[in-house]
Scaffold this motif. Structure first.
Motif, PDB file in Angstrom:
ATOM      1  N   MET A  80      32.276  12.537-101.388  1.00 20.45           N
ATOM      2  CA  MET A  80      33.199  13.727-100.248  1.00 20.45           C
ATOM      3  C   MET A  80      32.648  14.811 -99.694  1.00 20.45           C
ATOM      4  SD  MET A  80      35.482  16.132-101.619  1.00 20.45           S
ATOM      5  CE  MET A  80      36.788  15.617-100.080  1.00 20.45           C
ATOM      6  N   SER A  81      33.450  15.355 -98.569  1.00 19.83           N
ATOM      7  CA  SER A  81      32.454  16.994 -98.566  1.00 19.83           C
ATOM      8  C   SER A  81      34.331  17.604 -97.818  1.00 19.83           C
ATOM      9  CB  SER A  81      32.019  17.034 -97.798  1.00 19.83           C
ATOM     10  OG  SER A  81      30.392  16.995 -98.057  1.00 19.83           O
ATOM     11  N   ALA A  82      34.647  18.611 -98.703  1.00 15.67           N
ATOM     12  CA  ALA A  82      36.204  19.421 -98.116  1.00 15.67           C
ATOM     13  C   ALA A  82      35.796  20.414 -97.040  1.00 15.67           C
ATOM     14  CB  ALA A  82      36.009  20.531 -99.408  1.00 15.67           C
ATOM     15  N   HIS A  83      34.672  20.200 -96.498  1.00 16.12           N
ATOM     16  CA  HIS A  83      34.878  20.282 -94.823  1.00 16.12           C
ATOM     17  C   HIS A  83      35.341  19.450 -93.646  1.00 16.12           C
ATOM     18  CE1 HIS A  83      30.929  20.123 -93.251  1.00 16.12           C
ATOM     19  NE2 HIS A  83      30.699  19.505 -94.215  1.00 16.12           N
ATOM     20  N   LYS A  84      35.606  18.787 -93.996  1.00 16.54           N
ATOM     21  CA  LYS A  84      36.027  17.698 -92.924  1.00 16.54           C
ATOM     22  C   LYS A  84      36.815  17.085 -92.876  1.00 16.54           C
ATOM     23  CE  LYS A  84      31.385  16.650 -92.465  1.00 16.54           C
ATOM     24  NZ  LYS A  84      30.345  16.918 -91.583  1.00 16.54           N
ATOM     25  N   ILE A  85      38.340  18.409 -94.048  1.00 20.98           N
ATOM     26  CA  ILE A  85      39.554  17.753 -94.063  1.00 20.98           C
ATOM     27  C   ILE A  85      39.884  19.261 -94.074  1.00 20.98           C
ATOM     28  CG2 ILE A  85      39.359  16.192 -95.183  1.00 20.98           C
ATOM     29  CD1 ILE A  85      40.245  17.198 -97.554  1.00 20.98           C
ATOM     30  N   GLY A  86      39.417  20.932 -93.652  1.00 19.69           N
ATOM     31  CA  GLY A  86      40.275  21.571 -93.768  1.00 19.69           C
ATOM     32  C   GLY A  86      40.021  22.924 -95.139  1.00 19.69           C
ATOM     33  N   GLY A  87      39.172  22.427 -95.385  1.00 17.54           N
ATOM     34  CA  GLY A  87      38.464  23.551 -97.091  1.00 17.54           C
ATOM     35  C   GLY A  87      37.590  23.750 -96.601  1.00 17.54           C
ATOM     36  N   PRO A  88      36.470  24.371 -97.098  1.00 18.74           N
ATOM     37  CA  PRO A  88      35.496  25.160 -97.058  1.00 18.74           C
ATOM     38  C   PRO A  88      34.134  24.326 -97.165  1.00 18.74           C
ATOM     39  CG  PRO A  88      36.861  25.330 -99.319  1.00 18.74           C
ATOM     40  CD  PRO A  88      37.533  24.870 -98.813  1.00 18.74           C
ATOM     41  N   GLN A  89      33.412  25.457 -97.080  1.00 22.14           N
ATOM     42  CA  GLN A  89      32.208  24.568 -96.466  1.00 22.14           C
ATOM     43  C   GLN A  89      31.395  24.868 -98.342  1.00 22.14           C
ATOM     44  OE1 GLN A  89      29.854  25.877 -93.440  1.00 22.14           O
ATOM     45  NE2 GLN A  89      30.939  25.257 -91.734  1.00 22.14           N
ATOM     46  N   GLY A  90      30.757  24.196 -98.273  1.00 21.33           N
ATOM     47  CA  GLY A  90      29.900  23.654 -98.997  1.00 21.33           C
ATOM     48  C   GLY A  90      30.280  23.585-100.808  1.00 21.33           C
ATOM     49  N   VAL A  91      30.937  22.740-100.616  1.00 20.27           N
ATOM     50  CA  VAL A  91      31.656  22.411-102.081  1.00 20.27           C
ATOM     51  C   VAL A  91      32.170  20.809-101.552  1.00 20.27           C
ATOM     52  CG1 VAL A  91      34.444  23.040-101.933  1.00 20.27           C
ATOM     53  CG2 VAL A  91      33.265  22.543-103.494  1.00 20.27           C
ATOM     54  N   GLY A  92      32.344  19.615-102.670  1.00 18.16           N
ATOM     55  CA  GLY A  92      33.231  18.009-102.339  1.00 18.16           C
ATOM     56  C   GLY A  92      33.111  17.461-103.354  1.00 18.16           C
ATOM     57  N   VAL A  98      36.210  25.508-104.954  1.00 20.89           N
ATOM     58  CA  VAL A  98      36.499  24.145-105.940  1.00 20.89           C
ATOM     59  C   VAL A  98      37.950  24.373-105.122  1.00 20.89           C
ATOM     60  CG1 VAL A  98      37.292  23.429-107.928  1.00 20.89           C
ATOM     61  CG2 VAL A  98      34.666  23.415-107.612  1.00 20.89           C
ATOM     62  N   ALA A  99      38.620  25.554-106.146  1.00 25.85           N
ATOM     63  CA  ALA A  99      40.167  25.684-105.499  1.00 25.85           C
ATOM     64  C   ALA A  99      40.717  25.022-104.142  1.00 25.85           C
ATOM     65  CB  ALA A  99      40.492  27.046-105.327  1.00 25.85           C
ATOM     66  N   GLY A 100      39.083  25.719-103.224  1.00 24.71           N
ATOM     67  CA  GLY A 100      39.886  25.490-101.502  1.00 24.71           C
ATOM     68  C   GLY A 100      40.027  23.949-101.038  1.00 24.71           C
ATOM     69  N   LEU A 101      39.060  23.019-102.539  1.00 30.93           N
ATOM     70  CA  LEU A 101      38.971  21.418-102.230  1.00 30.93           C
ATOM     71  C   LEU A 101      40.538  21.137-102.572  1.00 30.93           C
ATOM     72  CD1 LEU A 101      37.933  18.953-102.060  1.00 30.93           C
ATOM     73  CD2 LEU A 101      36.427  18.806-103.657  1.00 30.93           C
ATOM     74  N   GLY A 102      40.952  22.097-103.907  1.00 33.08           N
ATOM     75  CA  GLY A 102      41.594  21.038-104.537  1.00 33.08           C
ATOM     76  C   GLY A 102      43.508  21.527-103.448  1.00 33.08           C
ATOM     77  N   LYS A 103      43.228  22.500-102.125  1.00 35.26           N
ATOM     78  CA  LYS A 103      44.239  22.935-101.802  1.00 35.26           C
ATOM     79  C   LYS A 103      44.291  22.171-100.520  1.00 35.26           C
ATOM     80  CE  LYS A 103      47.742  25.718-100.518  1.00 35.26           C
ATOM     81  NZ  LYS A 103      48.681  25.620-101.317  1.00 35.26           N
ATOM     82  N   ALA A 104      43.157  22.028 -99.763  1.00 40.36           N
ATOM     83  CA  ALA A 104      42.831  20.646 -98.949  1.00 40.36           C
ATOM     84  C   ALA A 104      43.334  19.901 -99.020  1.00 40.36           C
ATOM     85  CB  ALA A 104      41.345  20.852 -98.121  1.00 40.36           C
ATOM     86  N   CYS A 105      43.172  19.264-100.294  1.00 33.70           N
ATOM     87  CA  CYS A 105      44.068  17.624-100.515  1.00 33.70           C
ATOM     88  C   CYS A 105      45.181  17.821-100.637  1.00 33.70           C
ATOM     89  CB  CYS A 105      43.213  17.548-102.610  1.00 33.70           C
ATOM     90  SG  CYS A 105      40.767  16.835-101.838  1.00 33.70           S
ATOM     91  N   GLN A 106      45.841  19.205-101.529  1.00 31.07           N
ATOM     92  CA  GLN A 106      46.832  18.379-101.519  1.00 31.07           C
ATOM     93  C   GLN A 106      47.523  18.465-100.415  1.00 31.07           C
ATOM     94  OE1 GLN A 106      48.538  22.585-103.218  1.00 31.07           O
ATOM     95  NE2 GLN A 106      51.046  21.717-103.312  1.00 31.07           N
ATOM     96  N   ILE A 107      47.299  19.854 -98.995  1.00 31.90           N
ATOM     97  CA  ILE A 107      47.736  19.641 -97.879  1.00 31.90           C
ATOM     98  C   ILE A 107      47.117  17.848 -97.234  1.00 31.90           C
ATOM     99  CG2 ILE A 107      47.845  20.707 -95.329  1.00 31.90           C
ATOM    100  CD1 ILE A 107      46.890  22.790 -96.962  1.00 31.90           C
ATOM    101  N   ALA A 108      46.162  17.378 -97.599  1.00 30.74           N
ATOM    102  CA  ALA A 108      45.946  16.052 -96.625  1.00 30.74           C
ATOM    103  C   ALA A 108      47.209  15.040 -97.214  1.00 30.74           C
ATOM    104  CB  ALA A 108      44.625  15.902 -96.628  1.00 30.74           C
ATOM    105  N   GLU A 109      47.120  15.500 -98.943  1.00 30.95           N
ATOM    106  CA  GLU A 109      48.031  13.869 -99.363  1.00 30.95           C
ATOM    107  C   GLU A 109      49.403  13.751 -99.369  1.00 30.95           C
ATOM    108  OE1 GLU A 109      49.059  12.382-103.454  1.00 30.95           O
ATOM    109  OE2 GLU A 109      47.809  13.754-103.679  1.00 30.95           O
ATOM    110  N   GLU A 110      50.364  15.554 -98.617  1.00 30.20           N
ATOM    111  CA  GLU A 110      51.475  15.378 -98.100  1.00 30.20           C
ATOM    112  C   GLU A 110      51.593  15.018 -96.434  1.00 30.20           C
ATOM    113  OE1 GLU A 110      51.748  19.745 -99.200  1.00 30.20           O
ATOM    114  OE2 GLU A 110      52.162  19.185-100.854  1.00 30.20           O
ATOM    115  N   GLU A 111      50.410  15.500 -95.691  1.00 25.72           N
ATOM    116  CA  GLU A 111      50.627  15.137 -94.060  1.00 25.72           C
ATOM    117  C   GLU A 111      49.462  14.455 -93.905  1.00 25.72           C
ATOM    118  OE1 GLU A 111      49.851  19.329 -92.943  1.00 25.72           O
ATOM    119  OE2 GLU A 111      51.201  20.688 -94.203  1.00 25.72           O
TER     120      GLU A 111
END
Length: 383
Positions: A199-211, A248-261
Motif C-alpha cells: 500500500m501507499s499512503a498518498h492514495k488515502i490522504g497521507g503523504p507521498q513517499g511512504v507506504g 510514517v506518522a502521517g501514514l498512521g494518522k491517515a489510517c486512523q481517519i480512514a478506519e473511522e470514516e
C-alpha cells in the motif's frame, strides 16, 4: 479554478494529517532507532503507534507491518525478496495479471531473465480477471500469485477474496497490491486471505513517499521475504534505512481517519459517481464506460467519448479539471493504455478514453460543474 480529478494518481493530503505531521517535524526529530536518549524513544513511540494504526485497519498484527517508501518498493520487495527461497525450493513459477502496476509487471519480466516462468493473465472485456483461470494455472512449483485488488485505470475490483480462499491451503504465496483499495474497501480486505500486501499512503490522504508491506504469519512464521537493499537492520532488515518518522506518522494518522470514516467516504464517492453518470446520460454525447460498474469502486470512472481524442480533450478542458488517460507511471508515454489493451478494447476507443477519479474530500457541486464543462468540450471536439 480547475478541479482536481486525478485522485488515483495521488490524493490531496488531509489537513488533519498535515497538521499532525508538522507537529512531528517540529517536536520529534530523533532517529527512531536511537536507543540511548529520550529523543529516539519519542520517535520510536510515534513509529510504533503508526504501525498499530496500519495493522488495525487491516486486522493484522503489528509485527506483520513493515514501512517502505510506497507500494512500488513494497511490490519489488515481494517479488525480488522471494528469489532466495525460490532457488532453494525450486519453485520458480509466478502468476500475475496483465493489468498490474508496472512495479509488478516490469519486475516479473526481469525475473524471467533469471529463469522464472511467469503467466500474465488477461482480464475479460469487463476488466476483471477470472479467479478460476488464475487457480487453474497453479502448479506444484508455483511460488507466487500476485494480483491487484482494484485496477488503477478502470476501478474494477479483482476477485482477490476468491483467489485467496482457493490458495489458503496450498503451498503458494498470495500477494495483493492494495494500492487503490487500502483504507477504502476495508471490510473486504479484512475478510480476505493473503500472505503479503502492498500500500501507499498518498492514495488515502497521507503523504507521498511512504507506504507499507504487510507480511502475514502462518504458524508463527512470516513469508520468507528478504530485503533487497543493504545498509541496516531497520524494519527487521526488510527495508534498511532511517525511518522517516513524520511520513510514517502521517501514514498512521491517515489510517486512523480512514478506519473511522471509510463507510461515509464510500457513500460520498458513490453519490458523486451517480451525478457524473447522470450528466453523461443527459448530455446526449456518444460514450461508453470501460469496465464493469457492478464490480467497481465508487471513486473511479474510465470513459470513452467516441470520436474524441483523449489527448485533445485533456488539453482543451484543463482549465476546468485535471484528469488523465491512464496510470501516472505511464504519463510520459503516449502509447495506448496497456490495461485497456489487455481488456481487448479496440485501439480507436482506447485513444478516446480518459480516467477520472475523485475522493470523499471532493466537492460534489464542483465536480459536477467541472465534468459538465468537460462534456461540453468533448462535444465540440467530436467528429
Amino acid at each position: 479554478m480547475s478541479v482536481y480529478l486525478d485522485f488515483n494518481s495521488s490524493a490531496p493530503i488531509d489537513e488533519r494529517v498535515l497538521e499532525y505531521m508538522i507537529g512531528v517535524y517540529r517536536n520529534s526529530y530523533g532517529n527512531a532507532d536511537s536507543r540511548t536518549h529520550d529523543f529516539g524513544d519519542s520517535a520510536r513511540r510515534i513509529v510504533e503507534d503508526a504501525r498499530g494504526r496500519v495493522s488495525s485497519i487491516l486486522g493484522a498484527g503489528k509485527d506483520e507491518v513493515f514501512f517502505t517508501s510506497g507500494a512500488t518498493e513494497s511490490n519489488n520487495i515481494v517479488l525480488q525478496g522471494l528469489k532466495s527461497y525460490a532457488l532453494e525450493s525450486g519453485k520458480k513459477h509466478i502468476i500475475t495479471s496483465a493489468i498490474e502496476h508496472k512495479s509488478v509487471l516490469e519486475t516479473a519480466k526481469v525475473m524471467q531473465l533469471d529463469g522464472f516462468e511467469v503467466d500474465f493473465v488477461k482480464p475479460g472485456l469487463n476488466g476483471q480477471v477470472s479467479a478460476e483461470e488464475i487457480i487453474s494455472l497453479v502448479r506444484d512449483d508455483t511460488l507466487l500469485v500476485s494480483i491487484m485488488h482494484v485496477n488503477n485505470e478502470t476501478g474494477v475490483i479483482q476477485p482477490v477474496k476468491e483467489i485467496g480462499q482457493s490458495l489458503a491451503d496450498l503451498n503458494t504465496f498470495f500477494h495483493i497490491d492494495a494500492t487503490q483499495s487500502f483504507g477504502k474497501l476495508v471490510d473486504e480486505l479484512r475478510d480476505t486471505k493473503y500472505d503479503m500486501l502492498s500500500m501507499s499512503a498518498h492514495k488515502i490522504g497521507g503523504p507521498q513517499g511512504v507506504g507499507a508491506l504487510v507480511l502475514r504469519k502462518k504458524q508463527y512464521k512470516r513469508p520468507p521475504v528478504k530485503g533487497i537493499m543493504f545498509g541496516g537492520q531497520q524494519e527487521h532488515g526488510i527495508r534498511p534505512g532511517t525511518i522517516p518518522v513524520p511520513l510514517v506518522a502521517g501514514l498512521g494518522k491517515a489510517c486512523q481517519i480512514a478506519e473511522e470514516e471509510y463507510h461515509d467516504n464510500q457513500e460520498k464517492c458513490e453519490k458523486i459517481k451517480c451525478r457524473i453518470l447522470d450528466i453523461l446520460d443527459e448530455s446526449g454525447i456518444d460514450y461508453e464506460i470501460n469496465g464493469d460498474q457492478t464490480c467497481s469502486v465508487p471513486g473511479t470512472l474510465n470513459v470513452c467519448f467516441n470520436g474524441v481524442s483523449s489527448e485533445a480533450l485533456m488539453l482543451a478542458s484543463r482549465q476546468y479539471c485535471g484528469v488523465s488517460n491512464g496510470s501516472a507511471c505511464n504519463s510520459s508515454s503516449y502509447s495506448p493504455s496497456f490495461v485497456l489493451t489487455a481488456m481487448g478494447i479496440p485501439i480507436e476507443k482506447i485513444e478516446n478514453s480518459i480516467r477520472i477519479s475523485w475522493g470523499s474530500s471532493s466537492d460534489p457541486n464542483e465536480v459536477a460543474d467541472a465534468f459538465e464543462n468537460l462534456v461540453q468540450v468533448a462535444k465540440k471536439l467530436a467528429f
